[in-house]
Design an enzyme around this catalytic site. Structure first.
Site, PDB file in Angstrom:
ATOM      1  N   ILE A  86      59.561 -16.581   2.513  1.00 31.45           N
ATOM      2  CA  ILE A  86      58.631 -17.212   3.087  1.00 31.45           C
ATOM      3  C   ILE A  86      57.655 -17.564   2.142  1.00 31.45           C
ATOM      4  O   ILE A  86      56.612 -18.416   2.587  1.00 31.45           O
ATOM      5  CB  ILE A  86      57.905 -16.180   4.202  1.00 31.45           C
ATOM      6  N   ASN A 113      58.215 -13.053  11.391  1.00 30.26           N
ATOM      7  CA  ASN A 113      57.658 -11.850  11.070  1.00 30.26           C
ATOM      8  C   ASN A 113      57.318 -11.537   9.526  1.00 30.26           C
ATOM      9  O   ASN A 113      56.580 -10.498   9.202  1.00 30.26           O
ATOM     10  CB  ASN A 113      58.815 -10.707  11.592  1.00 30.26           C
ATOM     11  N   TYR A 210      44.590  -9.624   3.757  1.00 38.89           N
ATOM     12  CA  TYR A 210      45.261  -9.690   4.991  1.00 38.89           C
ATOM     13  C   TYR A 210      44.870  -9.791   6.063  1.00 38.89           C
ATOM     14  O   TYR A 210      45.518 -10.440   7.057  1.00 38.89           O
ATOM     15  CB  TYR A 210      45.949  -8.181   4.796  1.00 38.89           C
ATOM     16  N   VAL A 245      52.759   0.625  12.603  1.00 35.52           N
ATOM     17  CA  VAL A 245      54.147   1.125  12.498  1.00 35.52           C
ATOM     18  C   VAL A 245      54.415   1.731  11.387  1.00 35.52           C
ATOM     19  O   VAL A 245      53.980   1.455  10.244  1.00 35.52           O
ATOM     20  CB  VAL A 245      55.165  -0.080  13.020  1.00 35.52           C
TER      21      VAL A 245
END
Length: 291
Positions: A86, A113, A210, A245
């Site tokens: 990506i 993702n 981020y 997560v």
């Protein structure tokens, strides 16, 4: 040769949430309203060895075997590896070309993702983070959105870190919230890069690359949904946070398992989301973008 009636692609899928999304698509597809025959899922990764290792792992997954989810077990899903970095415009173009060539009639689900989270904060970290997380996702969306069959789904995985909170000036928040075109969000990302380079960003932006990259993904997704809907398309386009997560990206500090983190992205691909379009989701429900 198998004819697939549904086709899905998941970027950044060799580990963590991405790999869990592939697993959950295979497990949940048979019970979904989209089930009308065999499903092909493209598992992508930038590293071929890791991608093929992930593919071998998922083909031997005991839960998938027990559920008879894969065609090799008598189920509906096939999983195929395709390379995708990506962070490389050429790799994204090659991936899109391969998907289009193999599926000339279109695909049904694209879940973007792939992304990175780098330590530190300076102009190089900002450029690298936005180049991958925002501009890479933007490129994949632009190249494949028109190839999603009408009524299909596009899901961009963002993060709760992308909330528009008090770290942004009211002017910047307003520009995000009022953007009608993806290009307006892209301009915001370029303005952030310029502000960091000139040392003036702290007046209007958070010092977290981020977070800004994911705010960009949420805003860009919302804008694409508006433009696509105005053009008469029935494709549903949403962004989401998988939650905190436990993965390499969180350095193992999360409280959700990857399978739990995959639930919202998979819901947005396969589930009854009541026509949601351009929304930001977390914990399997729509949440406010601005805090």
């Amino acid at each position: 040769m198998t004819t697939y009636t549904r086709v899905a692609a998941v970027t950044g899928a060799n580990k963590g949430v991405g790999l869990a999304i592939v697993r959950q698509l295979a497990l949940q597809y048979p019970q979904s309203s989209y089930n009308n025959g065999p499903l092909l899922i493209y598992l992508t990764a930038r590293n071929e060895e890791r991608g093929k290792t992930a593919l071998d792992t998922i083909k031997q997954d005991p839960q998938l075997k027990s559920a008879k989810a894969l065609r090799s077990h008598g189920g509906l899903a096939d999983i195929k590896y395709l390379p995708l970095d990506i962070d490389s415009q050429q790799s994204i173009k090659d991936f899109a070309s391969a998907v289009k060539e193999e599926n000339p009639d279109g695909i049904d689900f694209l879940i973007n993702n792939a992304g990175i989270a780098l330590d530190g904060f300076d102009k190089d970290v900002v450029k690298k983070t936005l180049h991958c997380n925002y501009f890479g996702t933007l490129e994949a969306t632009q190249l494949l959105l028109s190839h999603i069959r009408d009524g299909g789904r596009l899901v961009n995985v963002a993060s709760m870190a992308g909330h528009l909170d008090s770290r942004y000036s009211s002017t910047i928040r307003s520009r995000f919230l009022n953007a009608k075109q993806p290009e307006e969000i892209t301009q915001l990302m370029e303005d952030f890069i310029s502000a960091v380079s000139s040392g003036t960003h702290d007046k209007e932006w958070p010092s977290v690359a981020y977070s800004v990259s994911k705010a960009g993904v949420i805003g860009m997704t919302k804008a694409f949904a508006q433009v696509n809907s105005q053009a008469g398309s029935k494709t549903l386009i949403n962004s989401c946070c998988p939650g905190w997560v436990k993965t390499d990206m969180t350095k193992g500090r999360g409280y959700k398992t990857p399978d739990e983190g995959a639930q919202t992205p998979v819901l947005l691909a396969l589930g009854d989301i009541k026509g949601s379009n351009g929304e930001f989701w977390q914990h399997e429900k729509i949440i406010k973008w601005e805090k």
